[in-house]
Enzyme design. Structure first.
Site, PDB file in Angstrom:
ATOM      1  N   GLY A  78     -12.429  -4.602  -0.399  1.00 14.02           N
ATOM      2  CA  GLY A  78     -12.150  -3.992  -1.705  1.00 14.02           C
ATOM      3  C   GLY A  78     -13.282  -3.106  -2.197  1.00 14.02           C
ATOM      4  CE  LYS A  97     -12.153  -7.964   9.351  1.00  9.86           C
ATOM      5  NZ  LYS A  97     -11.072  -7.111   9.834  1.00  9.86           N
ATOM      6  NE  ARG A 156      -3.672  -2.544   1.884  1.00  5.29           N
ATOM      7  CZ  ARG A 156      -4.467  -3.108   2.763  1.00  5.29           C
ATOM      8  NH1 ARG A 156      -4.782  -2.468   3.876  1.00  5.29           N
ATOM      9  NH2 ARG A 156      -4.978  -4.303   2.553  1.00  5.29           N
ATOM     10  CD  GLU A 191     -10.881 -11.095   8.157  1.00  4.78           C
ATOM     11  OE1 GLU A 191      -9.986 -11.002   9.014  1.00  4.78           O
ATOM     12  OE2 GLU A 191     -10.966 -10.341   7.189  1.00  4.78           O
ATOM     13  CB  SER A 197     -14.187  -2.819   3.566  1.00  6.42           C
ATOM     14  OG  SER A 197     -12.782  -2.737   3.622  1.00  6.42           O
TER      15      SER A 197
HETATM   16  C1  5MM Z   1      -5.470  -5.203   7.257  1.00  3.91           C
HETATM   17  O1  5MM Z   1      -5.464  -6.347   6.449  1.00  3.91           O
HETATM   18  C2  5MM Z   1      -5.643  -7.533   7.226  1.00  3.91           C
HETATM   19  C3  5MM Z   1      -4.484  -8.435   7.142  1.00  3.91           C
HETATM   20  O2  5MM Z   1      -4.165  -8.706   5.819  1.00  3.91           O
HETATM   21  P1  5MM Z   1      -2.727  -9.336   5.429  1.00  3.91           P
HETATM   22  O3  5MM Z   1      -2.353 -10.347   6.451  1.00  3.91           O
HETATM   23  O4  5MM Z   1      -2.987  -9.917   4.090  1.00  3.91           O
HETATM   24  O5  5MM Z   1      -1.775  -8.197   5.392  1.00  3.91           O
HETATM   25  C4  5MM Z   1      -6.979  -8.178   6.827  1.00  3.91           C
HETATM   26  O6  5MM Z   1      -7.185  -9.406   7.438  1.00  3.91           O
HETATM   27  C5  5MM Z   1      -8.068  -7.240   7.218  1.00  3.91           C
HETATM   28  O7  5MM Z   1      -8.150  -7.144   8.617  1.00  3.91           O
HETATM   29  C6  5MM Z   1      -9.401  -7.697   6.689  1.00  3.91           C
HETATM   30  O8  5MM Z   1      -9.311  -8.367   5.463  1.00  3.91           O
HETATM   31  C7  5MM Z   1     -10.305  -6.510   6.500  1.00  3.91           C
HETATM   32  O9  5MM Z   1      -9.654  -5.642   5.613  1.00  3.91           O
HETATM   33  P2  5MM Z   1     -10.522  -4.949   4.501  1.00  3.91           P
HETATM   34  O10 5MM Z   1      -9.542  -4.098   3.737  1.00  3.91           O
HETATM   35  O11 5MM Z   1     -11.113  -6.062   3.695  1.00  3.91           O
HETATM   36  O12 5MM Z   1     -11.579  -4.149   5.240  1.00  3.91           O
END
Ligand code: 5MM
Length: 340
Positions: A263, A219, A33, A177, A261
Site C-alpha cells: 500500500g 516476502k 482494482r 509471506e 509493497s
Molecule cells: C497481488 O496480490 C497478491 C494476492 O492478493 P489476494 O489473494 O488478496 O488477491 C498479494 O499476496 C501480493 O502478492 C502481495 O501482497 C504483494 O502485493 P503488494 O501490493 O503488497 O506489493
C-alpha cells in the site's frame, strides 16, 4: 526432496539484481482494482491485462520471476500460446500463489487466517506439471485495538510452515509471506514489535517442520508506520529500522528477501528499497529485492484502462517501474528516474 534443485531455483529468483513481479491477484482483488478504474470485471479483461504484463518487451532484464494465480496459470495468449510458455520463453521463472485467501479467524473478531492446506499436496503436483517452479502463500496479520492475538500469529506461522514443507517436497521453492498490514494509525515501533514477533514465530515453525531455509524466499513487509499514523519516518529511518530488524531476525542461509509493497506509493517503495541497499551495501547476508504487486503494476493498469490502444504505453509503464526497482536493488535508484 531435491534440495539442490530447490536451492538453485531460489538463488535464480534473486540473481542478477532482479526481482519478482507479483501478478497473483485473486479474481476478487483483480476485479476490485478494475472496478476502481471502470474496467469491465470479466475473465476476458483479466486475461487481456495479464497478457499485456507478461508480453512486455525485455521485461526479463529486470524481472526474474512472476507470481501467477490459479486462473492465470491456465490461460493462453489470444493466439493460443500458454502463458507459462510465454513466461519461460522470455527467461522468466513462473510461480503460483497457492493460498486460497483469508477467512475469519474463529472466535477472534477482526483477525484473519489464510486457508488452502486441504488437498494442497495434490494441487502442488498439478502446478508442477503445468510448469510452476515456486509457490507463494500469504498470511495476513492485522494491527488494531487488542489485535493481533498470539493465537492468530501462531496459527498463521504454522500454516506457512505446513505449506513450505509441502512445497519443498513437491520440488517448489516456497515464498513465505507473513504480511503485517499497513492499515491503521500504529507507530513504526508497533510495526517493529509485531513484525519481530511474527518472524520469530514463522522461523520457529519453519524449523519445527524441517523446512530447508536455503530453499525459501522470505516476502515480508518493510518496517513502517501505519498509513494513518501522524508521524511518518524518513526514507532513511525506515531503511535502517527494516534492515537492522532483518539482520536480527532472518538467518543468513535464507538466499533472498523480496519485499511486498503493502500500500506504499510506488515512488516510496522504490526509494526505501534503494536506501536499504545503499546504506547496508556489502553488509547483507541475503539478497534484498522486491516482489511488488501494486507498487509495480499500478501505473501500467491506470494507463491501460482496459483499452487495447493503450497496451504499448502501459507496457512502457511496467517496464519503467521494473527498471526503477532493479536500480533500487543495486542502490542506484534516484527520484530523477521518475517520469513527470
Ligand atoms: C497481488 O496480490 C497478491 C494476492 O492478493 P489476494 O489473494 O488478496 O488477491 C498479494 O499476496 C501480493 O502478492 C502481495 O501482497 C504483494 O502485493 P503488494 O501490493 O503488497 O506489493
Amino acid at each position: 526432496m531435491d534440495i539442490l534443485k530447490i536451492t538453485d531455483t531460489a538463488k535464480a529468483m534473486v540473481a542478477d539484481n532482479k526481482g519478482l513481479l507479483a501478478m497473483d491477484e485473486s479474481t476478487a482483488s483483480c476485479n476490485k482494482r478494475f472496478a476502481a478504474l471502470g474496467i469491465p470485471q470479466t475473465e476476458k479483461a483479466r486475461r487481456d491485462y495479464r497478457e499485456l504484463l507478461i508480453t512486455t518487451p525485455r521485461l526479463s532484464q529486470f524481472i526474474s520471476g512472476v507470481i501467477l494465480c490459479d486462473e492465470t496459470i491456465r490461460q493462453t495468449k489470444k493466439d493460443g500460446t500458454p502463458f507459462i510458455k510465454v513466461i519461460t520463453d522470455a527467461g522468466i521463472i513462473p510461480g503460483i500463489k497457492v493460498d486460497a485467501g483469508e477467512v475469519d479467524f474463529k472466535s477472534h473478531p477482526g483477525e484473519k487466517i489464510a486457508e488452502g492446506l486441504d488437498g494442497l499436496a495434490e494441487r502442488l503436483e498439478e502446478y508442477v506439471k503445468l510448469g510452476a517452479r515456486f509457490a507463494k502463500w500469504r498470511g495476513e496479520i492485522i494491527i488494531g485495538k487488542g489485535i493481533p492475538s498470539k493465537d492468530c500469529i501462531e496459527a498463521n506461522a504454522k500454516a506457512l510452515a505446513n505449506y513450505a514443507i509441502l512445497c519443498q517436497e513437491a520440488g517448489l521453492v516456497p515464498i513465505v509471506e507473513p504480511e503485517v498490514m499497513m492499515e491503521g494509525d500504529h507507530t513504526i515501533d508497533r510495526c517493529l514489535e509485531l513484525t519481530t514477533e511474527v518472524l520469530h514465530a514463522v522461523f520457529n515453525q519453519l524449523n519445527l517442520h524441517h523446512v530447508a531455509l536455503e530453499g525459501i524466499i522470505l516476502k515480508p513487509n518493510m518496517i513502517l508506520p501505519g498509513l494513518d499514523c501522524t508521524i511518518q519516518e524518513s526514507i532513511e529511518e525506515v531503511a535502517d529500522a527494516t534492515v537492522n530488524f532483518l539482520l536480527q531476525s532472518v538467518p543468513a542461509n535464507v538466499p533472498g528477501i523480496a519485499f511486498l509493497s503493502g500500500g506504499q506509493s510506488y515512488q516510496l517503495a522504490s526509494a526505501r528499497l534503494n536506501a536499504m541497499n545503499t546504506r547496508f551495501k556489502g553488509k547483507l547476508p541475503w539478497a534484498l529485492t522486491f516482489s511488488f504487486s501494486r507498487a509495480i503494476q499500478q501505473p501500467a493498469l491506470e494507463t491501460w484502462q482496459g483499452n487495447r490502444y493503450n497496451v504499448e504505453e502501459a507496457q512502457a509503464e511496467l517496464f519503467h517501474r521494473a527498471k526503477c526497482n532493479y536500480a533500487a536493488r543495486r542502490g542506484e535508484y534516484d527520484a530523477t528516474m521518475e517520469r513527470s
